[in-house]
Design an enzyme around this catalytic site. Structure first.
Site, PDB file in Angstrom:
ATOM      1  N   ASP A  79     -41.825  61.361 -42.214  1.00  0.00           N
ATOM      2  CA  ASP A  79     -40.206  60.973 -41.843  1.00  0.00           C
ATOM      3  C   ASP A  79     -40.137  59.560 -42.622  1.00  0.00           C
ATOM      4  O   ASP A  79     -40.893  59.364 -43.279  1.00  0.00           O
ATOM      5  CB  ASP A  79     -40.816  60.645 -40.401  1.00  0.00           C
ATOM      6  CG  ASP A  79     -39.911  59.896 -39.732  1.00  0.00           C
ATOM      7  OD1 ASP A  79     -38.604  60.677 -40.241  1.00  0.00           O
ATOM      8  OD2 ASP A  79     -39.060  59.325 -38.988  1.00  0.00           O
ATOM      9  N   GLU A  82     -36.568  59.109 -47.571  1.00  0.00           N
ATOM     10  CA  GLU A  82     -35.594  59.466 -48.536  1.00  0.00           C
ATOM     11  C   GLU A  82     -35.684  58.825 -49.209  1.00  0.00           C
ATOM     12  O   GLU A  82     -34.794  58.939 -50.362  1.00  0.00           O
ATOM     13  CB  GLU A  82     -34.229  58.455 -47.684  1.00  0.00           C
ATOM     14  CG  GLU A  82     -34.197  60.090 -46.181  1.00  0.00           C
ATOM     15  CD  GLU A  82     -34.787  60.311 -45.013  1.00  0.00           C
ATOM     16  OE1 GLU A  82     -34.928  60.426 -44.516  1.00  0.00           O
ATOM     17  OE2 GLU A  82     -34.734  58.796 -45.079  1.00  0.00           O
ATOM     18  N   ASP A 113     -31.921  62.951 -36.704  1.00  0.00           N
ATOM     19  CA  ASP A 113     -32.127  62.857 -35.310  1.00  0.00           C
ATOM     20  C   ASP A 113     -30.797  62.399 -34.604  1.00  0.00           C
ATOM     21  O   ASP A 113     -29.842  61.857 -34.657  1.00  0.00           O
ATOM     22  CB  ASP A 113     -32.180  60.934 -34.838  1.00  0.00           C
ATOM     23  CG  ASP A 113     -33.950  60.381 -35.472  1.00  0.00           C
ATOM     24  OD1 ASP A 113     -34.228  61.049 -35.958  1.00  0.00           O
ATOM     25  OD2 ASP A 113     -33.371  58.978 -36.642  1.00  0.00           O
TER      26      ASP A 113
END
Length: 929
Positions: free
Chosen positions: A465, A468, A591
């Site tokens: 997770d 980015e 999300d």
């Protein structure tokens, strides 16, 4: 710009209200354009009465572009023409276009040697096609343009006569007309419709960003990954694909025409055209080029239970136990950052004491564990010290003068280094591993940390997770965590904002910044991430160029580490992705929010990511943000059972939303999961085909019916492979479903008229919460399945079944791939697996099922005990069954034929040993009339 087009084209635009000879190319895409600013750029200010279609008021004059200076074979030397200049930098006076073919793929590369090119190792293989594409050029009034043409139809599939080619150091633009409005792809964004909308101007950002999807309204912000790829369906049903290989911040504007304007702020315009001509072939050709998806472990197709906000191990046990007690098939427990000691990777906190004992217990139940790992590592932490001893690299500042020394001095292990320190979940500042490190030391350290932690917690898969990469509070004086009792007030990262920093403040910052307008918390490329002035691989790469690759490079290292550490193939799931990420990891759609709108966009998102080559994909079932409710969760569970990655997950401080919370949701989930587990052999075979051949798993209906215009925007229905149609319930309060079945033979696979022929066309079927959602099987299909139980491991021991849904001619075909479900696939040429091809033929008097073993494996197989045949014309003679010419004693107590539903059900223990011969024939005759 308004280049010359036909009079018909002029009137077409007048009809939709533009009354111009072509679409406008925006000359002021930044916010707050006005007439003075527009005209100071030498552009045209032309307000429109109707503002609803997004027509830019400031647009380029005619003539922006280049002319042809010379040509040498397939190399075209272009010179900046006398037309309008680039507002965002000095135009390169001379650039080149080079064309080449790679098998069936046409490459058109616009740019200059020596400019940045993404360091991504694509296979660049090709797949043969019956079609060819050609590159043609033309010029008029000092303006050069090119087209890509499908030779068989002479149709232009890419036509840059629209003009507007701009090429400078930090602003590149290319515009084209499209052959039709049926375009799909570009990402990652939340798309409310499967097909793009060309009735208005819409700009979509593409910059990997820690940005949750907003599905409530049309929202064109960029999300976690970047996929500059689209597929277009031409008016005659042919399809082609286009991939722009660029990893810089970028955007695309879809506009009337239909047309598109693509912009990026670095690299070259390296464009690949895939000729199809079918949608399936387009995807196969694209994945042959970028790399085909990994094969997940069989257990990874099981149901997953997760949440962010477990109070400790006891609550995880409670919720897992409640789902198991409800008899709901469940394979995987997922642990979010709650299990970590103050959110540090490779650690477990006291509230999770005994975690390994529980994992061992789950393994005894044939369940698996997938924990989360974030990439950032605390700068005062033992793993960071080990990284330095390994010689591992982290994202760095370019020079020591840029280092925030007031932060660096807090951490002796980071002090006097150029390592860029940021803030995420851990209490103290963190460093971001450089997975582009060409020495391999960073990757070796990452593997070692996972191995050390695996020795304490025997996880089976990995969830990555925040890659980015995400960073909290960049450039913010008062970041959100200053107001959080669960996070210290760490000094935030600030990027250089003086005029010399052309990386964080380039002349054009793309939709990823301009979308947010005056909100300064989001008005930088570096917002929510690291400074783009940073460097990787000892300074050989600029983070400005490589940011969008971070999730991909972490996935590559993480998958290899998982294979090494566990010795099994498992599965990795990544938030940030880039083309070829599917080779290494799956993806969840981020999300999302517990809303019906998010349920609907997740149906579309899974189809898009299959198009991008990531078939192991799904959403946070029931919604991550916000409070879910009984009806929404029930419908989402029913739909999610058809996505390869199938996980219920929600956020901190919200009520539990697993299916055991509501009896009705538990009952519906059990029904949906048992159906999924029954058809896992089919789903697994689809993944096998995806990994071998680049086929999609969840696919748009138009893939199978590209000549049927009713399928072109059928986003809320989808196919499982070629043979199963799913029409989930996606609207609140619905007890019926309106859907479309293309002109074909269809049979019901749900409670309504199970096994019966369903007429094609627009239909309405009952969809009560107490039944399966509408599912149909296509005529001509032979679908392998298996008696389900509550885990994939136990289901694999049960007998195989075969569902046969004949076409109009009484025929059906299918395939089963089968391996041990966990062995690492180094090469399919040497991998140990079985492949069986099914071929069924029936007449009014007899029937024959032929099973051909086309690949011999050593894996032990259950027998095929059940064969269910729809639309069987007459009662069989149960005493006439022959297996390879020898009489078979069919169990007439458990085998039945219904003259009303025309369903034949053959059930006999140990009916067919699939490995008994390379060709197995089961034949029988019908009772004479």
């Amino acid at each position: 710009m308004k280049p010359k087009r036909s009079i018909f084209y002029f009137f077409a635009f007048c009809f939709i209200g533009l009354c111009e000879a072509g679409p406008r190319i925006n000359c002021y895409p930044e916010p707050s354009a006005n007439q003075n600013l527009c005209e100071s750029r030498g552009c045209i200010w032309g307000p429109t009465q109707d503002t609803s279609d997004g027509t830019p008021w400031c647009y380029f004059k005619d003539g922006v572009g280049y002319n042809l200076a010379s040509q040498n074979g397939s190399t075209y030397n272009l010179r900046k023409n006398n037309g309008p200049k680039n507002p965002w930098g000095e135009d390169f006076q001379n650039i080149q276009i080079r064309t080449s073919t790679i098998g069936s793929v046409l490459n058109v590369k616009i740019g200059l040697d020596g400019r940045y090119e993404p360091p991504v190792d694509f296979p660049r293989a090709t797949l043969a096609s019956s079609e060819t594409l050609s590159f043609t050029t033309a010029s008029s009034d000092d303006l050069f343009w090119f087209s890509v043409i499908r030779n068989s139809t002479n149709r232009k599939i890419f036509d840059t006569s629209l003009g507007g080619l701009i090429f400078s150091d930090q602003f590149l633009q290319l515009s084209t007309y499209l052959p039709s409005e049926n375009m799909y792809g570009w990402g990652e964004n939340a798309h409310q419709s499967l097909k793009h909308n060309f009735s208005r101007y819409l700009t979509w950002g593409m910059l990997a960003r820690d940005q949750p999807p907003n599905s409530l309204n049309l929202d064109t912000m960029n999300l976690y990954g970047v996929h500059p790829f689209y597929m277009c369906l031409e008016p005659d049903g042919n399809a082609h694909g286009v991939f722009i290989f660029n990893s810089n911040p970028q955007e695309v504007t879809t506009a009337p025409g239909p047309s598109l304007i693509y912009r990026t702020i670095g690299g070259n315009l390296d464009i690949y055209f895939f000729p199809g001509p079918t949608p399936a072939l387009v995807t196969q050709q694209y994945l042959e080029f970028i790399g085909k998806p990994f094969l997940p472990a069989y257990w990874a197709l099981g149901y997953q239970l997760s949440r962010y906000g477990y109070s400790g191990l006891d609550e995880m046990k409670q919720r897992v136990g409640a789902v198991r007690d409800a008899g709901i098939p469940l394979d995987i427990a997922v642990s979010d950052i709650d299990y970590m000691n103050r959110y540090k990777d490779f650690s477990t906190n006291d509230k999770w004491s005994g975690f390994e004992d529980y994992v061992n217990q789950m393994h005894g139940w044939n369940m698996k564990l997938i924990p989360i790992f974030d990439p950032a590592v605390e700068a005062d932490y033992l793993p960071f010290q080990r990284a330095q001893s390994f010689g591992a690299k982290f994202i760095e500042w370019e020079t020591y003068s840029q280092v925030q020394t007031d932060i660096q001095k807090l951490y002796p292990m980071a002090n006097k280094t150029k390592i860029m320190l940021g803030v995420v979940w851990p209490d103290n500042h963190v460093a971001f591993p450089d997975f582009l490190d060409s020495t391999g030391r960073t990757q070796a350290w990452w593997r070692t940390e996972l191995e050390l932690y695996h020795s304490k917690l025997t996880f089976d898969g990995i969830w990555i997770d925040m890659n980015e990469p995400a960073n909290f509070g960049t450039n913010e004086q008062h970041p959100w965590y200053f107001d959080s009792a669960d996070h210290p007030d760490d000094a935030p990262l600030f990027c250089p904002t003086n005029g010399s920093n052309r990386w964080d403040l380039p002349p054009y910052q793309t939709h990823a910044v301009y979308y947010y307008g005056g909100n300064q918390n989001n008005a930088y490329l570096s917002s929510k991430t690291l400074c783009l002035a940073g460097v990787q691989n000892n300074g050989s790469y600029r983070f400005y160029d490589t940011k969008n690759l971070y999730g991909l490079t972490e996935a590559i290292s993480t998958q290899q580490a998982l294979l090494d550490v566990t010795g099994k193939r498992g599965a990795v799931v990544s938030r940030s992705t880039f083309p070829s990420a599917g080779r290494y990891a799956g993806h969840w759609l981020g999300d999302n929010t517990a809303r019906w709108e998010d349920l609907r966009t997740s149906v579309i998102g899974a189809q898009e990511f299959n198009l991008f080559g990531i078939p192991y994909v799904g959403s946070d079932v029931c919604g991550f943000l916000g409070t879910s409710n009984e009806e929404l969760c029930l419908r989402w569970q029913q739909m999610g059972a058809f996505h390869s990655f199938f996980r219920n997950h929600n956020t901190l401080r919200e009520p539990a939303q697993d299916p055991a919370v509501w009896p009705s949701v538990a009952a519906a989930t059990k029904t949906a999961n048992l159906f999924r587990y029954q058809y896992l052999p089919y789903l697994f075979s689809l993944h096998f085909q995806a990994s071998q051949s680049g086929l999609t798993v969840v696919r748009p209906v138009l893939f199978e019916y590209p000549s049927d215009s009713a399928t072109f925007d059928l986003g809320y229905q989808f196919m499982w492979g070629s043979n199963i149609m799913v029409a989930p319930v996606v609207y609140q309060g619905a007890v019926t479903t309106n859907l479309y079945l293309p002109n074909d033979v269809w049979y019901s696979l749900f409670n309504y008229m199970y096994g019966s022929r369903i007429d094609p066309g627009y239909i309405t079927v009952p969809s009560p919460t107490t039944s399966r959602i509408p599912v149909f099987v296509r005529g001509g299909s032979a679908i392998p399945r298996q008696t389900p139980t509550t885990t994939t491991t136990m289901s694999r021991f049960n007998p195989f079944e075969l569902l046969i849904a004949p076409c109009q001619l009484g025929k059906a075909v299918g395939v089963l791939y089968w391996d041990d479900g966990q062995r690492i696939v180094d090469s399919f040429d040497t991998h140990d697996y079985h492949q069986f091809d099914f071929n069924f033929v029936s007449t009014s008097s007899d029937a024959q099922l032929t099973i051909t073993r086309t690949r011999k494996g050593s894996v032990t197989l259950p027998t095929l005990d059940i064969i269910e045949i729809f639309n069987y014309p007459s009662p069989p003679n149960f005493r006439s069954f022959l297996l390879n010419g020898k009489s078979v004693n069919v169990n007439v107590q458990s085998s039945t034929y219904s003259g009303i539903t025309k369903t034949l059900y053959i059930s006999t223990q140990f009916l067919i040993d699939l490995t008994s011969a390379d060709v197995i024939t089961l034949s029988w005759s019908n009772v004479a009339k």
